[in-house]
Design a protein around this motif. Sequence first.
Motif, mmCIF file in Angstrom:
data_model
loop_
_atom_site.group_PDB
_atom_site.id
_atom_site.type_symbol
_atom_site.label_atom_id
_atom_site.label_comp_id
_atom_site.label_asym_id
_atom_site.label_seq_id
_atom_site.Cartn_x
_atom_site.Cartn_y
_atom_site.Cartn_z
ATOM 1 N N GLY A 1 0.882 -1.161 0.000
ATOM 2 C CA GLY A 1 0.000 0.000 0.000
ATOM 3 C C GLY A 1 0.919 1.211 0.000
ATOM 4 N N ARG B 1 1.229 5.565 -0.889
ATOM 5 C CA ARG B 1 0.466 6.779 -1.181
ATOM 6 C C ARG B 1 1.264 7.743 -2.027
ATOM 7 N N TYR C 1 -3.907 6.264 -3.722
ATOM 8 C CA TYR C 1 -3.395 5.084 -3.030
ATOM 9 C C TYR C 1 -3.013 4.072 -4.108
ATOM 10 N N THR D 1 -7.885 9.004 -3.358
ATOM 11 C CA THR D 1 -8.260 9.003 -1.933
ATOM 12 C C THR D 1 -8.557 10.444 -1.514
ATOM 13 N N ARG E 1 -10.236 11.970 4.792
ATOM 14 C CA ARG E 1 -9.081 11.560 5.600
ATOM 15 C C ARG E 1 -8.762 12.623 6.644
ATOM 16 N N GLY F 1 -2.009 3.844 5.157
ATOM 17 C CA GLY F 1 -3.457 4.040 5.109
ATOM 18 C C GLY F 1 -3.927 5.074 6.123
#
Length: 304
Positions: A34, A36, A94, A121, A126, A254
Amino acid sequence: MKHVWMNGRMVKWEDATVHVSSPVVNSGLGVFEGIRAYWSKEKSQLYIFRLKEHVERLFFSSKVHRMKIRFSKKQVENAITETVRRNGYREDVYIRPLVFRGGMWRTPETPIEVVVFVMPTPRPERMKRMKNGVRCCVSSWRRIPDAVMPARVKTCGNYVNSHIASMEAEAAGYDGAIFLTVNGRLSEGSGANIFLVKHGILVTPGVTSDILEGITRETLLTDGARELGIEVCERDVDRTELYAADEVFLCGTGQEITPVVSVDHIAIGSGKVGSLTRKIQKWFFEIVEGKQAKHLSWLTPVYG
Ligand code: PMP
């Protein structure tokens, strides 16, 4: 999400499919990352954060599962950058690289598939969590011990453990779950590492507490602590230390830096986001948006 990178070429989103017989579908036998990328309005640039380290971990995960990736690390890094670029995103995204066996049997002939896809995202959602913090519970489920599943590897199947704990937490009205190890010590969140602040010291479970050795965690323990002048301590942590902490936060790709304002309905400190957590958030976001010249080497620009 128009273009997906699959085994060396771009394919259309709808054509990026997996056969039902693959053990990644049937047993969760695959590994992933994962990652970003952060959009900087100021620089009109999209920056991938610590790409090299994520690709390094992807290769480590693949190695543990005896899957030989037919591309070099550099080729996978380029594939990731190219996939983001081809989709033309000018916002935070992401990125999900995935490695798995493309056929039913674990024979030498079974191809090892490598796929990269990307999703946007939106920042407002967020930022709400990061501004207000989240309410967590200690899960009744325990974190998978390394003697059972490779906890420090990003194995797809490991995340059943995460999902089952998050679903339980959400059903009980919490925002997220915190795992203890089978021995009852603090481990981590369902998809993030955990830090406590006590008397100004940053405390986090060590690497033998069945954690994933997070890249964000390492960033904070090394450069973060040094540059912000914070003392850090990696050690076994008891459950009740959560309730006694002045501040608690989750960190990872995340969760970014997400404050935890209560655990099991017990307020952490004043029940508001703590000042050290805010300081760390500020430091982190300056870096990922390319505002800290000395950390530009952690960022891979997508455009230009
Ligand atoms: N623990 C788990 C179980 C995770 O899935 C993640 C996210 N990759 C993390 C910790 C944080 O790791 P990182 O900072 O490398 O994203």
